[in-house]
Design a protein around this motif. Sequence first.
Motif, PDB file in Angstrom:
ATOM      1  N   LYS A   1     -41.735 115.669 -40.313  1.00 51.77           N
ATOM      2  CA  LYS A   1     -42.292 114.472 -40.945  1.00 51.77           C
ATOM      3  C   LYS A   1     -43.689 114.692 -41.504  1.00 51.77           C
ATOM      4  O   LYS A   1     -44.092 114.028 -42.444  1.00 51.77           O
ATOM      5  N   LYS A   2     -44.427 115.635 -40.941  1.00 52.82           N
ATOM      6  CA  LYS A   2     -45.785 115.864 -41.442  1.00 52.82           C
ATOM      7  C   LYS A   2     -45.785 116.462 -42.847  1.00 52.82           C
ATOM      8  O   LYS A   2     -46.787 116.447 -43.531  1.00 52.82           O
ATOM      9  N   TYR A   3     -44.639 116.958 -43.278  1.00 50.65           N
ATOM     10  CA  TYR A   3     -44.527 117.519 -44.626  1.00 50.65           C
ATOM     11  C   TYR A   3     -44.057 116.487 -45.654  1.00 50.65           C
ATOM     12  O   TYR A   3     -43.978 116.789 -46.838  1.00 50.65           O
ATOM     13  N   TYR A   4     -43.751 115.260 -45.199  1.00 51.36           N
ATOM     14  CA  TYR A   4     -43.256 114.228 -46.101  1.00 51.36           C
ATOM     15  C   TYR A   4     -44.246 114.009 -47.244  1.00 51.36           C
ATOM     16  O   TYR A   4     -45.416 113.726 -47.017  1.00 51.36           O
ATOM     17  N   GLY A   5     -43.757 114.152 -48.454  1.00 47.82           N
ATOM     18  CA  GLY A   5     -44.578 113.933 -49.639  1.00 47.82           C
ATOM     19  C   GLY A   5     -45.492 115.082 -50.000  1.00 47.82           C
ATOM     20  O   GLY A   5     -46.235 114.999 -50.962  1.00 47.82           O
ATOM     21  N   LYS A   6     -45.444 116.171 -49.249  1.00 42.29           N
ATOM     22  CA  LYS A   6     -46.356 117.282 -49.501  1.00 42.29           C
ATOM     23  C   LYS A   6     -45.664 118.504 -50.083  1.00 42.29           C
ATOM     24  O   LYS A   6     -46.331 119.442 -50.494  1.00 42.29           O
ATOM     25  N   VAL A   7     -44.345 118.512 -50.117  1.00 41.07           N
ATOM     26  CA  VAL A   7     -43.606 119.667 -50.617  1.00 41.07           C
ATOM     27  C   VAL A   7     -43.058 119.325 -51.989  1.00 41.07           C
ATOM     28  O   VAL A   7     -42.315 118.367 -52.159  1.00 41.07           O
ATOM     29  N   ASP A   8     -43.445 120.098 -52.988  1.00 40.18           N
ATOM     30  CA  ASP A   8     -42.946 119.888 -54.345  1.00 40.18           C
ATOM     31  C   ASP A   8     -41.770 120.820 -54.577  1.00 40.18           C
ATOM     32  O   ASP A   8     -41.918 122.041 -54.628  1.00 40.18           O
ATOM     33  N   LEU A   9     -40.585 120.237 -54.689  1.00 37.19           N
ATOM     34  CA  LEU A   9     -39.377 121.029 -54.882  1.00 37.19           C
ATOM     35  C   LEU A   9     -39.098 121.318 -56.356  1.00 37.19           C
ATOM     36  O   LEU A   9     -38.175 122.046 -56.675  1.00 37.19           O
ATOM     37  N   GLY A  10     -39.878 120.712 -57.223  1.00 34.70           N
ATOM     38  CA  GLY A  10     -39.683 120.941 -58.652  1.00 34.70           C
ATOM     39  C   GLY A  10     -38.371 120.352 -59.157  1.00 34.70           C
ATOM     40  O   GLY A  10     -37.759 120.894 -60.073  1.00 34.70           O
ATOM     41  N   ILE A  11     -37.954 119.264 -58.573  1.00 31.92           N
ATOM     42  CA  ILE A  11     -36.692 118.631 -58.946  1.00 31.92           C
ATOM     43  C   ILE A  11     -36.989 117.372 -59.748  1.00 31.92           C
ATOM     44  O   ILE A  11     -37.793 116.536 -59.342  1.00 31.92           O
ATOM     45  N   ASP A  12     -36.316 117.250 -60.887  1.00 34.54           N
ATOM     46  CA  ASP A  12     -36.444 116.054 -61.714  1.00 34.54           C
ATOM     47  C   ASP A  12     -35.309 115.100 -61.328  1.00 34.54           C
ATOM     48  O   ASP A  12     -34.160 115.285 -61.729  1.00 34.54           O
ATOM     49  N   LEU A  13     -35.627 114.104 -60.514  1.00 32.55           N
ATOM     50  CA  LEU A  13     -34.594 113.188 -60.028  1.00 32.55           C
ATOM     51  C   LEU A  13     -33.932 112.414 -61.164  1.00 32.55           C
ATOM     52  O   LEU A  13     -32.730 112.156 -61.122  1.00 32.55           O
ATOM     53  N   ASP A  14     -34.696 112.058 -62.170  1.00 31.76           N
ATOM     54  CA  ASP A  14     -34.093 111.319 -63.297  1.00 31.76           C
ATOM     55  C   ASP A  14     -33.055 112.179 -64.013  1.00 31.76           C
ATOM     56  O   ASP A  14     -31.979 111.689 -64.371  1.00 31.76           O
ATOM     57  N   ALA A  15     -33.334 113.445 -64.186  1.00 29.64           N
ATOM     58  CA  ALA A  15     -32.382 114.360 -64.840  1.00 29.64           C
ATOM     59  C   ALA A  15     -31.132 114.506 -63.968  1.00 29.64           C
ATOM     60  O   ALA A  15     -29.997 114.546 -64.481  1.00 29.64           O
ATOM     61  N   LEU A  16     -31.303 114.572 -62.672  1.00 26.56           N
ATOM     62  CA  LEU A  16     -30.142 114.696 -61.778  1.00 26.56           C
ATOM     63  C   LEU A  16     -29.290 113.444 -61.815  1.00 26.56           C
ATOM     64  O   LEU A  16     -28.058 113.515 -61.797  1.00 26.56           O
ATOM     65  N   ARG A  17     -29.921 112.288 -61.879  1.00 23.51           N
ATOM     66  CA  ARG A  17     -29.172 111.024 -61.911  1.00 23.51           C
ATOM     67  C   ARG A  17     -28.367 110.882 -63.210  1.00 23.51           C
ATOM     68  O   ARG A  17     -27.312 110.261 -63.213  1.00 23.51           O
ATOM     69  N   GLN A  18     -28.859 111.440 -64.299  1.00 22.34           N
ATOM     70  CA  GLN A  18     -28.186 111.312 -65.594  1.00 22.34           C
ATOM     71  C   GLN A  18     -27.035 112.306 -65.764  1.00 22.34           C
ATOM     72  O   GLN A  18     -26.264 112.199 -66.692  1.00 22.34           O
ATOM     73  N   ARG A  19     -26.893 113.261 -64.871  1.00 20.04           N
ATOM     74  CA  ARG A  19     -25.843 114.276 -64.975  1.00 20.04           C
ATOM     75  C   ARG A  19     -24.452 113.702 -64.762  1.00 20.04           C
ATOM     76  O   ARG A  19     -23.470 114.275 -65.202  1.00 20.04           O
ATOM     77  N   THR A  20     -24.327 112.574 -64.107  1.00 22.32           N
ATOM     78  CA  THR A  20     -22.995 112.034 -63.793  1.00 22.32           C
ATOM     79  C   THR A  20     -22.339 111.371 -64.948  1.00 22.32           C
ATOM     80  O   THR A  20     -22.693 111.108 -65.977  1.00 22.32           O
TER      81      THR A  20
END
Length: 64
Positions: A45-64
Amino acid sequence: MRTTLELPDTLVEEAMTLTKIKTKTDVIKVALENLIQKEKIQGLKKYYGKVDLGIDLDALRQRT
């Protein structure tokens, strides 16, 4: 590992009743596993919001 412990009978009996676990050994094992899991989650939990995975959530949502 064989260990002698002094545990409150009421605590062990309540844990056994709630979990439907039949032996004291098994209820202690489950309790230790749950404690370890809880502590690992707290550590993550101490890493919540601190790790940048480089994922574009909007792009992932539009893939469907």
